[in-house]
Write a protein that holds these residues in place. Structure first.
Motif, PDB file in Angstrom:
ATOM      1  N   THR A  38       0.830  -1.189   0.000  1.00 30.38           N
ATOM      2  CA  THR A  38       0.000   0.000   0.000  1.00 30.38           C
ATOM      3  C   THR A  38       0.870   1.246   0.000  1.00 30.38           C
ATOM      4  OG1 THR A  38      -1.725  -1.148   1.223  1.00 30.38           O
ATOM      5  CG2 THR A  38      -1.796   1.268   1.232  1.00 30.38           C
ATOM      6  N   VAL A  39       0.870   1.963  -1.104  1.00 27.73           N
ATOM      7  CA  VAL A  39       1.667   3.180  -1.226  1.00 27.73           C
ATOM      8  C   VAL A  39       0.803   4.242  -1.880  1.00 27.73           C
ATOM      9  CG1 VAL A  39       3.710   4.247  -2.236  1.00 27.73           C
ATOM     10  CG2 VAL A  39       3.811   1.882  -1.448  1.00 27.73           C
ATOM     11  N   SER A  40       0.782   5.427  -1.321  1.00 28.59           N
ATOM     12  CA  SER A  40       0.001   6.514  -1.893  1.00 28.59           C
ATOM     13  C   SER A  40       0.508   6.871  -3.271  1.00 28.59           C
ATOM     14  CB  SER A  40       0.092   7.753  -0.988  1.00 28.59           C
ATOM     15  OG  SER A  40      -0.473   8.866  -1.636  1.00 28.59           O
ATOM     16  N   PRO A  41      -0.385   7.094  -4.228  1.00 28.53           N
ATOM     17  CA  PRO A  41       0.062   7.445  -5.577  1.00 28.53           C
ATOM     18  C   PRO A  41       0.504   8.888  -5.711  1.00 28.53           C
ATOM     19  CG  PRO A  41      -2.322   7.417  -5.472  1.00 28.53           C
ATOM     20  CD  PRO A  41      -1.829   6.929  -4.140  1.00 28.53           C
ATOM     21  N   ALA A  42       0.291   9.677  -4.664  1.00 26.67           N
ATOM     22  CA  ALA A  42       0.647  11.092  -4.755  1.00 26.67           C
ATOM     23  C   ALA A  42       2.159  11.259  -4.883  1.00 26.67           C
ATOM     24  CB  ALA A  42       0.163  11.827  -3.509  1.00 26.67           C
ATOM     25  N   PRO A  43       2.612  12.290  -5.575  1.00 25.88           N
ATOM     26  CA  PRO A  43       4.061  12.531  -5.702  1.00 25.88           C
ATOM     27  C   PRO A  43       4.699  12.717  -4.336  1.00 25.88           C
ATOM     28  CG  PRO A  43       2.797  13.925  -7.199  1.00 25.88           C
ATOM     29  CD  PRO A  43       1.815  13.281  -6.271  1.00 25.88           C
ATOM     30  N   ALA A  44       5.927  12.265  -4.213  1.00 25.54           N
ATOM     31  CA  ALA A  44       6.628  12.396  -2.935  1.00 25.54           C
ATOM     32  C   ALA A  44       7.107  13.828  -2.768  1.00 25.54           C
ATOM     33  CB  ALA A  44       7.822  11.440  -2.880  1.00 25.54           C
ATOM     34  N   THR A  45       6.713  14.452  -1.669  1.00 26.62           N
ATOM     35  CA  THR A  45       7.184  15.790  -1.351  1.00 26.62           C
ATOM     36  C   THR A  45       7.518  15.840   0.114  1.00 26.62           C
ATOM     37  OG1 THR A  45       4.932  16.550  -0.892  1.00 26.62           O
ATOM     38  CG2 THR A  45       5.772  16.899  -3.128  1.00 26.62           C
ATOM     39  N   GLU A 170      11.919   8.554  -1.179  1.00 28.26           N
ATOM     40  CA  GLU A 170      10.608   9.105  -1.504  1.00 28.26           C
ATOM     41  C   GLU A 170       9.493   8.137  -1.124  1.00 28.26           C
ATOM     42  OE1 GLU A 170      11.305   9.852  -5.625  1.00 28.26           O
ATOM     43  OE2 GLU A 170      11.829  11.963  -5.269  1.00 28.26           O
ATOM     44  N   ARG A 171       9.750   6.846  -1.270  1.00 27.15           N
ATOM     45  CA  ARG A 171       8.743   5.850  -0.902  1.00 27.15           C
ATOM     46  C   ARG A 171       8.454   5.898   0.593  1.00 27.15           C
ATOM     47  NH1 ARG A 171       8.938  -0.764  -1.879  1.00 27.15           N
ATOM     48  NH2 ARG A 171       6.752  -1.144  -1.291  1.00 27.15           N
ATOM     49  N   ALA A 172       9.490   6.140   1.383  1.00 31.28           N
ATOM     50  CA  ALA A 172       9.274   6.261   2.825  1.00 31.28           C
ATOM     51  C   ALA A 172       8.369   7.444   3.139  1.00 31.28           C
ATOM     52  CB  ALA A 172      10.607   6.410   3.555  1.00 31.28           C
ATOM     53  N   PHE A 173       8.613   8.599   2.500  1.00 28.88           N
ATOM     54  CA  PHE A 173       7.736   9.752   2.721  1.00 28.88           C
ATOM     55  C   PHE A 173       6.299   9.433   2.324  1.00 28.88           C
ATOM     56  CE2 PHE A 173      11.625  12.559   2.573  1.00 28.88           C
ATOM     57  CZ  PHE A 173      11.455  13.097   3.838  1.00 28.88           C
ATOM     58  N   ARG A 174       6.107   8.688   1.228  1.00 23.62           N
ATOM     59  CA  ARG A 174       4.754   8.320   0.819  1.00 23.62           C
ATOM     60  C   ARG A 174       4.109   7.386   1.837  1.00 23.62           C
ATOM     61  NH1 ARG A 174       7.155   7.906  -4.412  1.00 23.62           N
ATOM     62  NH2 ARG A 174       7.184   5.626  -4.249  1.00 23.62           N
ATOM     63  N   ALA A 175       4.904   6.462   2.376  1.00 24.14           N
ATOM     64  CA  ALA A 175       4.373   5.549   3.393  1.00 24.14           C
ATOM     65  C   ALA A 175       3.922   6.322   4.626  1.00 24.14           C
ATOM     66  CB  ALA A 175       5.437   4.506   3.769  1.00 24.14           C
ATOM     67  N   PHE A 176       4.684   7.336   5.005  1.00 28.15           N
ATOM     68  CA  PHE A 176       4.285   8.163   6.158  1.00 28.15           C
ATOM     69  C   PHE A 176       2.927   8.809   5.904  1.00 28.15           C
ATOM     70  CE2 PHE A 176       9.085   9.069   6.942  1.00 28.15           C
ATOM     71  CZ  PHE A 176       9.250   7.783   7.430  1.00 28.15           C
ATOM     72  N   ARG A 177       2.767   9.383   4.711  1.00 30.92           N
ATOM     73  CA  ARG A 177       1.500  10.040   4.416  1.00 30.92           C
ATOM     74  C   ARG A 177       0.350   9.040   4.370  1.00 30.92           C
ATOM     75  NH1 ARG A 177       4.655  12.600   0.660  1.00 30.92           N
ATOM     76  NH2 ARG A 177       3.597  11.565  -1.073  1.00 30.92           N
ATOM     77  N   THR A 178       0.631   7.856   3.860  1.00 32.41           N
ATOM     78  CA  THR A 178      -0.407   6.831   3.755  1.00 32.41           C
ATOM     79  C   THR A 178      -0.964   6.462   5.128  1.00 32.41           C
ATOM     80  OG1 THR A 178       0.522   5.901   1.719  1.00 32.41           O
ATOM     81  CG2 THR A 178      -0.887   4.458   3.027  1.00 32.41           C
ATOM     82  N   VAL A 179      -0.088   6.391   6.133  1.00 34.07           N
ATOM     83  CA  VAL A 179      -0.556   6.006   7.472  1.00 34.07           C
ATOM     84  C   VAL A 179      -1.051   7.207   8.268  1.00 34.07           C
ATOM     85  CG1 VAL A 179       1.004   4.032   7.500  1.00 34.07           C
ATOM     86  CG2 VAL A 179       1.713   6.171   8.608  1.00 34.07           C
ATOM     87  N   GLY A 180      -0.946   8.414   7.703  1.00 33.19           N
ATOM     88  CA  GLY A 180      -1.513   9.585   8.372  1.00 33.19           C
ATOM     89  C   GLY A 180      -0.521  10.539   8.986  1.00 33.19           C
TER      90      GLY A 180
END
Length: 293
Positions: A38-45, A170-180
């Protein structure tokens, strides 16, 4: 300036060290875990409001070791929440990479802290990661997604290829956003503390400040809390960054260490701050220093 491969000599700190930190939550049936795919599709920022250092020579990712050595005695405690990308089976078998007691102790003692979290850990413990990320006492920073090394020969860790370094962060940042976690700081800690020019150059477009440390707690695999506490107390100076871990399996003494170290350092006049506070002080100090001609 050519930066050679750098490692911090850590007593007992091996590349396979897995550290986690979290808060106790009601477990889900099976285990508290979001699917690893599960990874958010949003660009990593990354957030821009947090203080960062200016790029290093040649535009390399800047590296921060410690804050100013001023009479204002500040110290930052940091905790690595390590979990490699391939350790799902061990978690599924019941091994815990979190340490709710440690986080509870930090809250009880009111100690601001910085947690360097891997994306894989956040996926394994989404509720705990979100709780840490929403608590103003803490700040969450990036420790890669997979906890694989960014240089060869780094404590036995698998190595990330150059073209996968930036995507991993960048994937780590997306994972953070995915979990809130909505406010992960733009700081990155290299797994094992190992980096070189190639890694610093590759990560430059991400806009992070690499955060190392000047005090090694030595809590990884330690069983003598008194010895670890003494190691920290002997090493701390004004502006220090202390690296510790928080997992019940690989760093079982850390909660006891914190309960001993925090009161003693406060007795010595130290004030606990987050890494962002030290970086802000260092940035301001550097900006105020006249450039040499």
């Amino acid at each position: 300036m050519i930066i050679s491969v750098r490692r911090v000599a850590v007593v007992g700190l091996l590349g396979v060290v897995l550290a986690g930190c979290g808060t106790e939550v009601a477990p889900r049936p099976g285990r508290d875990r979001a699917p690893s795919t599960t990874v958010s599709p949003a660009p990593a920022t990354t957030p821009t409001e947090a203080p960062v250092l200016a790029p290093g020579p040649g535009g390399l990712t800047p590296v921060f070791m410690n804050g100013p050595r001023t009479e204002d005695r500040t110290v930052a405690l940091t905790f690595d929440a390590d979990m490699t990308a391939d350790q799902g089976p061990r978690a599924a078998a019941g091994e815990r990479f979190d340490n709710p007691g440690l986080i509870a102790a930090l809250r009880q003692l009111k100690v601001p802290s910085t947690v360097f979290m891997t994306g894989r850990w956040a996926e394994e413990y989404p509720d705990q990661a979100r709780s840490i990320g929403h608590d103003p006492l803490f700040e969450v920073a990036n420790h890669s997604y997979s906890h694989h090394a960014f240089t060869p020969d780094c404590y036995g860790l698998p190595t990330v290829e150059s073209d996968l370094m930036q995507p991993d962060v960048e994937r780590a940042f997306r994972a953070f956003r995915t979990v809130g976690i909505k406010d992960a700081k733009p700081y990155f800690r290299f797994p094992g503390g190992c980096y070189d020019d190639r890694a610093l150059r590759t990560l430059a477009p991400v806009g992070v400040t690499a955060v190392q440390w000047d005090v090694v707690g030595g809590d990884a695999f330690a069983t003598d809390a008194e010895a670890v506490a003494q190691e920290v107390l002997d090493g701390v100076r004004p502006g220090s960054v202390v690296v510790l871990h928080c997992t019940r399996s690989a760093a079982p003494t850390t909660e006891r260490v914190i309960r001993e170290v925090v009161p003693e350092l406060r007795e010595r006049g130290y004030r606990f701050v987050k890494v962002s506070d030290l970086i802000a002080r260092e940035r301001d100090r550097t900006a105020a220093t006249p450039a040499k001609r």
